[in-house]
Scaffold this motif. Sequence first.
Motif, PDB file in Angstrom:
ATOM      1  N   TYR A   1     -33.909 -68.332 -36.017  1.00 15.16           N
ATOM      2  CA  TYR A   1     -33.362 -67.381 -35.046  1.00 15.16           C
ATOM      3  C   TYR A   1     -32.053 -67.922 -34.506  1.00 15.16           C
ATOM      4  CZ  TYR A   1     -38.316 -66.286 -35.329  1.00 15.16           C
ATOM      5  OH  TYR A   1     -39.581 -66.012 -35.795  1.00 15.16           O
ATOM      6  N   PHE A   2     -31.042 -67.048 -34.476  1.00 14.42           N
ATOM      7  CA  PHE A   2     -29.710 -67.452 -34.005  1.00 14.42           C
ATOM      8  C   PHE A   2     -29.356 -66.693 -32.737  1.00 14.42           C
ATOM      9  CE2 PHE A   2     -29.837 -68.864 -38.295  1.00 14.42           C
ATOM     10  CZ  PHE A   2     -29.058 -70.003 -38.313  1.00 14.42           C
ATOM     11  N   ILE A   3     -28.352 -67.242 -32.020  1.00 15.00           N
ATOM     12  CA  ILE A   3     -27.951 -66.649 -30.747  1.00 15.00           C
ATOM     13  C   ILE A   3     -26.795 -65.682 -30.975  1.00 15.00           C
ATOM     14  CG2 ILE A   3     -27.229 -67.158 -28.364  1.00 15.00           C
ATOM     15  CD1 ILE A   3     -29.733 -68.745 -29.009  1.00 15.00           C
ATOM     16  N   GLY A   4     -27.078 -64.419 -31.067  1.00  7.35           N
ATOM     17  CA  GLY A   4     -26.111 -63.313 -31.068  1.00  7.35           C
ATOM     18  C   GLY A   4     -24.784 -63.481 -31.796  1.00  7.35           C
ATOM     19  N   ALA A   5     -23.973 -62.438 -31.780  1.00  8.75           N
ATOM     20  CA  ALA A   5     -22.703 -62.413 -32.504  1.00  8.75           C
ATOM     21  C   ALA A   5     -21.663 -63.300 -31.834  1.00  8.75           C
ATOM     22  CB  ALA A   5     -22.191 -60.985 -32.581  1.00  8.75           C
ATOM     23  N   SER A   6     -21.844 -63.609 -30.539  1.00  6.17           N
ATOM     24  CA  SER A   6     -20.852 -64.433 -29.842  1.00  6.17           C
ATOM     25  C   SER A   6     -20.798 -65.834 -30.430  1.00  6.17           C
ATOM     26  CB  SER A   6     -21.184 -64.510 -28.358  1.00  6.17           C
ATOM     27  OG  SER A   6     -22.446 -65.103 -28.197  1.00  6.17           O
ATOM     28  N   GLY A   7     -21.829 -66.211 -31.191  1.00  5.38           N
ATOM     29  CA  GLY A   7     -21.873 -67.553 -31.783  1.00  5.38           C
ATOM     30  C   GLY A   7     -21.144 -67.664 -33.106  1.00  5.38           C
ATOM     31  N   ILE A   8     -20.345 -66.655 -33.473  1.00  2.78           N
ATOM     32  CA  ILE A   8     -19.674 -66.701 -34.783  1.00  2.78           C
ATOM     33  C   ILE A   8     -18.293 -67.340 -34.671  1.00  2.78           C
ATOM     34  CG2 ILE A   8     -18.619 -65.217 -36.552  1.00  2.78           C
ATOM     35  CD1 ILE A   8     -21.138 -63.494 -36.358  1.00  2.78           C
ATOM     36  N   CYS A   9     -17.987 -68.235 -35.600  1.00  2.00           N
ATOM     37  CA  CYS A   9     -16.652 -68.856 -35.627  1.00  2.00           C
ATOM     38  C   CYS A   9     -15.751 -67.963 -36.502  1.00  2.00           C
ATOM     39  CB  CYS A   9     -16.726 -70.261 -36.202  1.00  2.00           C
ATOM     40  SG  CYS A   9     -15.113 -71.063 -36.288  1.00  2.00           S
ATOM     41  N   VAL A  10     -14.970 -67.111 -35.868  1.00  2.00           N
ATOM     42  CA  VAL A  10     -14.183 -66.118 -36.614  1.00  2.00           C
ATOM     43  C   VAL A  10     -13.163 -66.785 -37.534  1.00  2.00           C
ATOM     44  CG1 VAL A  10     -14.400 -64.147 -35.065  1.00  2.00           C
ATOM     45  CG2 VAL A  10     -12.633 -65.817 -34.619  1.00  2.00           C
ATOM     46  N   ASN A  11     -12.718 -67.957 -37.173  1.00  2.00           N
ATOM     47  CA  ASN A  11     -11.735 -68.637 -38.014  1.00  2.00           C
ATOM     48  C   ASN A  11     -12.327 -69.060 -39.351  1.00  2.00           C
ATOM     49  OD1 ASN A  11      -9.076 -68.781 -36.696  1.00  2.00           O
ATOM     50  ND2 ASN A  11     -10.341 -69.527 -35.011  1.00  2.00           N
ATOM     51  N   MET A  12     -13.561 -69.580 -39.303  1.00  2.00           N
ATOM     52  CA  MET A  12     -14.232 -69.963 -40.554  1.00  2.00           C
ATOM     53  C   MET A  12     -14.431 -68.733 -41.452  1.00  2.00           C
ATOM     54  SD  MET A  12     -15.191 -73.195 -40.983  1.00  2.00           S
ATOM     55  CE  MET A  12     -15.413 -74.720 -40.063  1.00  2.00           C
ATOM     56  N   LYS A  13     -14.660 -67.573 -40.813  1.00  2.00           N
ATOM     57  CA  LYS A  13     -14.933 -66.359 -41.590  1.00  2.00           C
ATOM     58  C   LYS A  13     -13.662 -65.755 -42.206  1.00  2.00           C
ATOM     59  CE  LYS A  13     -19.204 -66.698 -40.135  1.00  2.00           C
ATOM     60  NZ  LYS A  13     -20.017 -67.745 -40.758  1.00  2.00           N
ATOM     61  N   LYS A  14     -12.507 -66.338 -41.876  1.00  2.00           N
ATOM     62  CA  LYS A  14     -11.258 -65.811 -42.461  1.00  2.00           C
ATOM     63  C   LYS A  14     -11.154 -66.132 -43.951  1.00  2.00           C
ATOM     64  CE  LYS A  14      -8.399 -65.907 -38.295  1.00  2.00           C
ATOM     65  NZ  LYS A  14      -7.402 -66.677 -37.535  1.00  2.00           N
ATOM     66  N   VAL A  15     -11.910 -67.133 -44.400  1.00  3.03           N
ATOM     67  CA  VAL A  15     -11.837 -67.514 -45.822  1.00  3.03           C
ATOM     68  C   VAL A  15     -12.640 -66.501 -46.647  1.00  3.03           C
ATOM     69  CG1 VAL A  15     -12.289 -69.344 -47.490  1.00  3.03           C
ATOM     70  CG2 VAL A  15     -11.713 -69.938 -45.122  1.00  3.03           C
ATOM     71  N   THR A  16     -11.963 -65.844 -47.576  1.00  9.18           N
ATOM     72  CA  THR A  16     -12.631 -64.843 -48.415  1.00  9.18           C
ATOM     73  C   THR A  16     -12.422 -65.179 -49.895  1.00  9.18           C
ATOM     74  OG1 THR A  16     -10.655 -63.484 -48.525  1.00  9.18           O
ATOM     75  CG2 THR A  16     -12.201 -62.987 -46.725  1.00  9.18           C
ATOM     76  N   LEU A  17     -13.218 -64.528 -50.747  1.00  9.19           N
ATOM     77  CA  LEU A  17     -13.065 -64.759 -52.194  1.00  9.19           C
ATOM     78  C   LEU A  17     -11.665 -64.369 -52.657  1.00  9.19           C
ATOM     79  CD1 LEU A  17     -16.498 -63.494 -53.595  1.00  9.19           C
ATOM     80  CD2 LEU A  17     -15.773 -65.848 -53.202  1.00  9.19           C
ATOM     81  N   GLU A  18     -11.147 -63.252 -52.125  1.00  9.02           N
ATOM     82  CA  GLU A  18      -9.800 -62.791 -52.522  1.00  9.02           C
ATOM     83  C   GLU A  18      -8.763 -63.858 -52.201  1.00  9.02           C
ATOM     84  OE1 GLU A  18     -11.952 -60.925 -50.911  1.00  9.02           O
ATOM     85  OE2 GLU A  18     -12.099 -58.978 -51.911  1.00  9.02           O
ATOM     86  N   LYS A  19      -8.891 -64.462 -51.008  1.00  7.88           N
ATOM     87  CA  LYS A  19      -7.906 -65.480 -50.604  1.00  7.88           C
ATOM     88  C   LYS A  19      -8.033 -66.748 -51.453  1.00  7.88           C
ATOM     89  CE  LYS A  19      -7.607 -63.828 -45.856  1.00  7.88           C
ATOM     90  NZ  LYS A  19      -8.034 -64.079 -44.479  1.00  7.88           N
ATOM     91  N   ILE A  20      -9.245 -67.047 -51.889  1.00 11.63           N
ATOM     92  CA  ILE A  20      -9.423 -68.219 -52.772  1.00 11.63           C
ATOM     93  C   ILE A  20      -8.717 -67.947 -54.100  1.00 11.63           C
ATOM     94  CG2 ILE A  20     -11.122 -69.614 -54.028  1.00 11.63           C
ATOM     95  CD1 ILE A  20     -13.082 -69.063 -51.742  1.00 11.63           C
ATOM     96  N   ARG A  21      -8.944 -66.748 -54.633  1.00  6.74           N
ATOM     97  CA  ARG A  21      -8.268 -66.383 -55.890  1.00  6.74           C
ATOM     98  C   ARG A  21      -6.747 -66.464 -55.733  1.00  6.74           C
ATOM     99  NH1 ARG A  21      -8.285 -60.588 -57.129  1.00  6.74           N
ATOM    100  NH2 ARG A  21      -7.142 -60.656 -55.160  1.00  6.74           N
ATOM    101  N   ASP A  22      -6.234 -65.890 -54.641  1.00  8.68           N
ATOM    102  CA  ASP A  22      -4.785 -65.838 -54.451  1.00  8.68           C
ATOM    103  C   ASP A  22      -4.177 -67.226 -54.282  1.00  8.68           C
ATOM    104  OD1 ASP A  22      -5.073 -63.166 -54.684  1.00  8.68           O
ATOM    105  OD2 ASP A  22      -4.824 -62.702 -52.549  1.00  8.68           O
ATOM    106  N   CYS A  23      -4.863 -68.100 -53.554  1.00  3.18           N
ATOM    107  CA  CYS A  23      -4.258 -69.436 -53.355  1.00  3.18           C
ATOM    108  C   CYS A  23      -4.265 -70.208 -54.672  1.00  3.18           C
ATOM    109  CB  CYS A  23      -4.900 -70.197 -52.198  1.00  3.18           C
ATOM    110  SG  CYS A  23      -6.475 -70.945 -52.522  1.00  3.18           S
ATOM    111  N   LEU A  24      -5.267 -69.988 -55.504  1.00  3.71           N
ATOM    112  CA  LEU A  24      -5.274 -70.666 -56.805  1.00  3.71           C
ATOM    113  C   LEU A  24      -4.187 -70.097 -57.725  1.00  3.71           C
ATOM    114  CD1 LEU A  24      -9.099 -71.043 -57.393  1.00  3.71           C
ATOM    115  CD2 LEU A  24      -7.453 -72.907 -57.555  1.00  3.71           C
ATOM    116  N   LYS A  25      -3.951 -68.787 -57.605  1.00  2.90           N
ATOM    117  CA  LYS A  25      -2.909 -68.134 -58.415  1.00  2.90           C
ATOM    118  C   LYS A  25      -1.537 -68.666 -58.008  1.00  2.90           C
ATOM    119  CE  LYS A  25      -3.815 -63.477 -59.810  1.00  2.90           C
ATOM    120  NZ  LYS A  25      -3.882 -62.106 -59.348  1.00  2.90           N
ATOM    121  N   ASN A  26      -1.286 -68.698 -56.689  1.00  2.00           N
ATOM    122  CA  ASN A  26       0.065 -69.031 -56.178  1.00  2.00           C
ATOM    123  C   ASN A  26       0.261 -70.516 -55.911  1.00  2.00           C
ATOM    124  OD1 ASN A  26       0.393 -66.239 -56.090  1.00  2.00           O
ATOM    125  ND2 ASN A  26      -0.412 -66.146 -53.993  1.00  2.00           N
TER     126      ASN A  26
END
Length: 308
Positions: free
Chosen positions: A256-281
Amino acid sequence: MADNKNVFELISEIKELAKKRDAVILAHYYVNEDVQEIADFVGDSYYLAKVAKSDPHKTVVFCGVTFMGESASILNPDKTILMPDDNALCPMALMVDQKKIEEMRNKYDDLAVVCYINSMADIKALSDVCVTSSNALKIVRSLPNKNIFFIPDGNLGRFVKDRIPQKNVMLNDGYCHVHTRITADEIKALLEKHPQAKVIAHPECTKEVCDLADYLGSTKELIEYVKDDEASEYIVCTEPGVNYEMRNVAPDKKFYFIGASGICVNMKKVTLEKIRDCLKNMSPVAYVEKERAKRALKPLDRMLEIAK
Ligand code: 13P
Ligand code: SF4
């Protein structure tokens, strides 16, 4: 967000590009589940720092916040460290400045500045040793100095201070806005609903929350705890990204986790698309100016040496 067919294509594109770029993909437990799933290594800050150093690939894709990429870059001046999103900042990493450190050094001759790895390179460069939440106790105990200035996190600092009373651990007022949003009242309400559950917490949580916990540890330590412990339900006081690995290691247990306020939005900025793009560029790259990186390497290397 891509649909299933596109996700499949995206993942094979990432795999191909990683091969072409001689890249290893590292991910922190707080990043999105789909990113953890495709990473070569997933772990806490200490584990990822060690892997970044020992892994033989020329390129590292660091799926985490910027201080993590910076640390990998300092530890590996000959590797290219790619950050899928270089705006993924950890606010706590900026919560101490040079002036505060100088003031403390002027006050105490015998001062060790102990710097949580959640800090920027310029601050590491002014410190005597780095720590992570999984090795802070071992490292502070090993220091010859009586006077310790623990930066930037006041809560991890207090966790260390309470357990090493023979040292004069002085605290800074930095904090993690994600962990300090978890309240004792929320935990008590969850305990009423799930009276059998154990409370486990990251030491970045407040004293009130830590005092309610049956176990305190880094993200990796919390995951290991639920794997080996006999209880079947846990109230988990850290970022809910750990839920993915907790479910993997203990599929029959409940978390059990404590609500949405416990989310680190910065960590969630990393997406599969961004991983692909950084490897491309081959960009964005975690960059630390050379002289600063040289100075910041000493406390990081010292941490790895003591903690091994
Ligand atoms: P860990 O060292 O436990 O992975 O923690 C990193 C972090 O940022 C916690 O908020
Ligand atoms: Fe920083 Fe807190 Fe996010 Fe960890 S959870 S990266 S300390 S903001």
